[in-house]
Design a protein around this motif. Sequence first.
Motif: not given
Length: 288
Positions: A208-237
């Motif tokens: 349960v925890t792994v599915i919940w966390q994996f889905t939330n972190i993989w789909n997360e956009f705001l933290f990725g857009a706020s705290f990453s630069d061009y070399s560390s962008f996650p896929l959503t950004v």
Amino acid sequence: MASSHGGLVVSRYALYAVLLFLALLFLMPIYVMVTNSFKPLDEIRSGNLMSLPLVWTAEPWFEAWSTAQIGVQPTGLRPYFVNSFLLVVPAVVISTLIGALNGYILTQFNFRGANLIFAAMLFSVFIPFQIVLIPMAKTLGVLGLAGTVKGLIFVNVVYGIGFTTLFFRNYYAAFPNELVRSARIDGAGFFGVLWRILLPSSAPIIVVTVIWQFTNIWNEFLFGASFSDYSSFPLTVALNNLVNSSTGVKQYNVHFAGAFIAAIPTLIVYLVSGKYFVRGLMAGSVKG
């Protein structure tokens, strides 16, 4: 009696018809994404989004993966796909282990303020992302993690601890205390009870925890857009940049392909382990 049976059959078919309609309604966006990702751009521009492709082509998928323009470089989504995995895997593992440790402490040790600590951690679950942006940015700056994948791991672990603690605490609250006491009598220490007794019996809530966390972190956009630069962008950004960096004619087929590429990992996780998610919830993750 016969009329009652006939009414039951009619009601069942009516229920099946409603469920089928809702399933088709839910799957319609996936159908539109997949079919249009295999169409040439001219077919999409003709306006018929619902039809199957007259000419099937996988070129939009290859372009979205490796040659599409992301910002100033035509790198496609591939390097950012890797970034997301480098972010998600350690963040899920670390937050799950911390949640298990917190749940163990909060349920197996009676100490003053335990309920208050749990209430404070539960309160963190309801804190909106936007509230933590400025203090988190300052924290990452002090730690030297701003604009890095490690910084994103730190942010998502911190934000996920409230959820993982909630899951494990409620699961361990229903765990038989006799097993824990027997392990302590046999000489198991603090971590011995956790590693030898609790964690081996925690497969349902770990899923349960792994599915919940994996889905939330993989789909997360705001933290990725706020705290990453061009070399560390996650896929959503990167996917957002793919859509917004296109100039001239919008390449909708490439955008559809990119969106589906971004969704594939979470789809696989739910298809492979979705039934275990439900079993884990039923096993006690919402008790306590």
